[in-house]
Scaffold this motif. Structure first.
Motif, mmCIF file in Angstrom:
data_model
loop_
_atom_site.group_PDB
_atom_site.id
_atom_site.type_symbol
_atom_site.label_atom_id
_atom_site.label_comp_id
_atom_site.label_asym_id
_atom_site.label_seq_id
_atom_site.Cartn_x
_atom_site.Cartn_y
_atom_site.Cartn_z
ATOM 1 N N ASP A 56 1.222 2.674 18.936
ATOM 2 C CA ASP A 56 1.168 4.050 19.444
ATOM 3 C C ASP A 56 2.477 4.443 20.132
ATOM 4 O O ASP A 56 2.487 5.284 21.033
ATOM 5 C CB ASP A 56 -0.005 4.196 20.423
ATOM 6 N N SER A 57 3.581 3.852 19.704
ATOM 7 C CA SER A 57 4.866 4.095 20.366
ATOM 8 C C SER A 57 5.267 5.563 20.360
ATOM 9 O O SER A 57 5.871 6.056 21.316
ATOM 10 C CB SER A 57 5.968 3.261 19.698
ATOM 11 N N HIS A 58 4.945 6.273 19.285
ATOM 12 C CA HIS A 58 5.377 7.667 19.178
ATOM 13 C C HIS A 58 4.373 8.645 19.773
ATOM 14 O O HIS A 58 4.713 9.815 19.990
ATOM 15 C CB HIS A 58 5.632 8.026 17.712
ATOM 16 N N GLY A 59 3.161 8.200 20.033
ATOM 17 C CA GLY A 59 2.146 9.117 20.534
ATOM 18 C C GLY A 59 1.857 9.001 22.016
ATOM 19 O O GLY A 59 1.482 9.988 22.659
ATOM 20 N N ALA A 73 0.831 -1.200 0.000
ATOM 21 C CA ALA A 73 0.000 0.000 0.000
ATOM 22 C C ALA A 73 0.868 1.253 0.000
ATOM 23 O O ALA A 73 1.874 1.331 0.688
ATOM 24 C CB ALA A 73 -0.914 0.010 1.223
ATOM 25 N N ASN A 74 0.481 2.236 -0.798
ATOM 26 C CA ASN A 74 1.218 3.487 -0.886
ATOM 27 C C ASN A 74 0.271 4.658 -0.685
ATOM 28 O O ASN A 74 -0.941 4.509 -0.713
ATOM 29 C CB ASN A 74 1.912 3.612 -2.254
ATOM 30 N N GLY A 75 0.848 5.839 -0.515
ATOM 31 C CA GLY A 75 0.014 7.023 -0.401
ATOM 32 C C GLY A 75 -0.258 7.407 1.038
ATOM 33 O O GLY A 75 0.374 6.927 1.973
ATOM 34 N N THR A 76 -1.240 8.278 1.215
ATOM 35 C CA THR A 76 -1.549 8.832 2.520
ATOM 36 C C THR A 76 -2.436 7.893 3.328
ATOM 37 O O THR A 76 -3.054 6.967 2.791
ATOM 38 C CB THR A 76 -2.266 10.175 2.358
ATOM 39 N N PHE A 77 -2.506 8.169 4.622
ATOM 40 C CA PHE A 77 -3.400 7.391 5.481
ATOM 41 C C PHE A 77 -4.852 7.591 5.053
ATOM 42 O O PHE A 77 -5.655 6.648 5.083
ATOM 43 C CB PHE A 77 -3.227 7.822 6.940
ATOM 44 N N LYS A 78 -5.189 8.806 4.636
ATOM 45 C CA LYS A 78 -6.555 9.085 4.196
ATOM 46 C C LYS A 78 -6.936 8.208 3.011
ATOM 47 O O LYS A 78 -8.038 7.643 2.973
ATOM 48 C CB LYS A 78 -6.695 10.568 3.830
ATOM 49 N N ASN A 79 -6.024 8.076 2.046
ATOM 50 C CA ASN A 79 -6.301 7.219 0.893
ATOM 51 C C ASN A 79 -6.391 5.758 1.311
ATOM 52 O O ASN A 79 -7.247 5.008 0.828
ATOM 53 C CB ASN A 79 -5.215 7.391 -0.167
ATOM 54 N N TRP A 80 -5.475 5.340 2.204
ATOM 55 C CA TRP A 80 -5.499 3.954 2.685
ATOM 56 C C TRP A 80 -6.813 3.645 3.385
ATOM 57 O O TRP A 80 -7.391 2.574 3.189
ATOM 58 C CB TRP A 80 -4.327 3.716 3.632
ATOM 59 N N SER A 81 -7.300 4.579 4.196
ATOM 60 C CA SER A 81 -8.547 4.345 4.927
ATOM 61 C C SER A 81 -9.731 4.218 3.970
ATOM 62 O O SER A 81 -10.612 3.371 4.165
ATOM 63 C CB SER A 81 -8.793 5.470 5.934
ATOM 64 N N LYS A 82 -9.750 5.049 2.916
ATOM 65 C CA LYS A 82 -10.836 4.962 1.935
ATOM 66 C C LYS A 82 -10.793 3.634 1.184
ATOM 67 O O LYS A 82 -11.825 2.980 0.996
ATOM 68 C CB LYS A 82 -10.741 6.127 0.944
ATOM 69 N N GLU A 83 -9.593 3.240 0.754
ATOM 70 C CA GLU A 83 -9.444 1.988 0.015
ATOM 71 C C GLU A 83 -9.785 0.787 0.894
ATOM 72 O O GLU A 83 -10.427 -0.169 0.440
ATOM 73 C CB GLU A 83 -8.013 1.871 -0.512
ATOM 74 N N LEU A 123 -6.764 -5.163 10.722
ATOM 75 C CA LEU A 123 -6.193 -3.913 10.232
ATOM 76 C C LEU A 123 -4.997 -3.553 11.107
ATOM 77 O O LEU A 123 -5.090 -3.596 12.335
ATOM 78 C CB LEU A 123 -7.221 -2.781 10.267
ATOM 79 N N ILE A 124 -3.885 -3.185 10.482
ATOM 80 C CA ILE A 124 -2.661 -2.858 11.215
ATOM 81 C C ILE A 124 -2.177 -1.481 10.786
ATOM 82 O O ILE A 124 -2.042 -1.204 9.594
ATOM 83 C CB ILE A 124 -1.560 -3.905 10.953
ATOM 84 N N SER A 125 -1.916 -0.629 11.764
ATOM 85 C CA SER A 125 -1.490 0.729 11.434
ATOM 86 C C SER A 125 -0.773 1.362 12.617
ATOM 87 O O SER A 125 -0.956 0.958 13.769
ATOM 88 C CB SER A 125 -2.702 1.587 11.061
ATOM 89 N N ASN A 126 0.047 2.362 12.331
ATOM 90 C CA ASN A 126 0.526 3.245 13.386
ATOM 91 C C ASN A 126 -0.621 4.131 13.852
ATOM 92 O O ASN A 126 -1.590 4.356 13.111
ATOM 93 C CB ASN A 126 1.652 4.146 12.875
ATOM 94 N N ALA A 127 -0.513 4.676 15.052
ATOM 95 C CA ALA A 127 -1.489 5.656 15.520
ATOM 96 C C ALA A 127 -1.241 7.001 14.854
ATOM 97 O O ALA A 127 -2.147 7.832 14.760
ATOM 98 C CB ALA A 127 -1.412 5.808 17.038
ATOM 99 N N MET A 128 -0.011 7.209 14.386
ATOM 100 C CA MET A 128 0.347 8.462 13.743
ATOM 101 C C MET A 128 1.572 8.248 12.870
ATOM 102 O O MET A 128 2.260 7.233 12.977
ATOM 103 C CB MET A 128 0.643 9.537 14.794
ATOM 104 N N ASN A 129 1.820 9.191 12.000
ATOM 105 C CA ASN A 129 3.077 9.256 11.263
ATOM 106 C C ASN A 129 3.926 10.305 11.966
ATOM 107 O O ASN A 129 3.656 11.499 11.868
ATOM 108 C CB ASN A 129 2.824 9.650 9.804
#
Length: 243
Positions: free
Chosen positions: A77-80, A19-29, A44-50
């Motif tokens: 959420d390691s960075h947040g 997967a490429n692109g922004t989180f917003k695009n990933w969430s829509k897809e 679903l696997i994701s960071n809490a933030m970039n």
């Protein structure tokens, strides 16, 4: 399974997700993929933030998932943790739905300064994890560090407020070349030489290739609660010399 491409390498299944692109695009897809699929169970696997840009991710798109889909959301959420959500974890900000199970994992060695990690989830999920050989065989953190953490709530609150004050001071003095998220102490600039320019003035900033050794270096100013206003003013004055 759907993995955000910006997810930390430690929770990649094998190699960097396609997967490429922004989180917003990933969430829509991802939303379209799940709702149009006959598959009922999803992870679903994701960071809490970039933390590189930085950007705090909005998981409200999960509210639009069809109720007959069973979702397990794993968030790093390691960075947040310790900074975002008044210093609390991302767990409390995730959408609450009967068909969605949340698992938040985080290193405590960043903002919290404790050489340990944590996993947040439902009692059922935590009990399942505790029964695995990986959990049973894991080494515990030092007792002294955990004891200090458990008795330092007032200190963390005081230092969080000071950090926010430092962030506000720096943001008032930066131009639009810098990218940052409100309340988060990382400030990114697309300038390949700024680290060397600041180093000439005895100012060291974060600069390293990520996520792989062959990646382009990223240059960021990272604030801490132990920074004083005089430190930040000196940084701003120095940046002003060549910006």
């Amino acid at each position: 399974m759907a993995i955000n491409s910006n997810t930390h390498p430690s929770i990649w299944i094998d190699e960097q997700p396609e997967a490429n692109g922004t989180f917003k695009n990933w969430s829509k897809e991802t939303l379209q993929l799940i709702n149009t699929s006959t598959e009922k169970n999803w992870i679903l696997i994701s960071n809490a933030m970039n933390n590189l840009v930085p950007e705090v991710y909005d998981f409200s798109f999960l509210n639009n998932i069809e109720p007959d889909k069973n979702i397990t959301l794993i968030v790093d959420d390691s960075h947040g943790i310790g900074i975002n959500n008044q210093g609390l974890s991302a767990f409390s900000s995730l959408p609450e739905r009967e068909n969605i199970s949340h698992v938040v994992v985080a290193s405590m060695a960043k903002a919290l300064g404790v050489d340990a990690g944590l996993i947040l989830g439902s009692e059922k999920i935590i009990m399942q994890l505790k029964s695995t050989s990986t959990f049973v065989g894991a080494s515990p953190p030092a007792a002294a560090g955990i004891y200090a953490f458990m008795h330092a709530e007032s200190i963390y609150k005081k230092q969080w407020l000071k950090l926010q004050d430092n962030i506000n001071l720096l943001t008032r003095n930066l131009n639009q070349s810098w990218k940052y998220a409100p309340g988060f102490p990382a400030f990114l600039i697309d300038d390949a030489t700024i680290d060397q320019q600041l180093w000439k003035h005895n100012i060291l900033i974060s600069s390293f290739p990520y996520p792989t050794p062959a990646s382009k270096p990223i240059n960021r100013v990272i604030l801490c609660s132990w920074h004083e206003h005089s430190d930040i003013n000196r940084l701003c004055n120095t940046i002003g010399l060549f910006s």
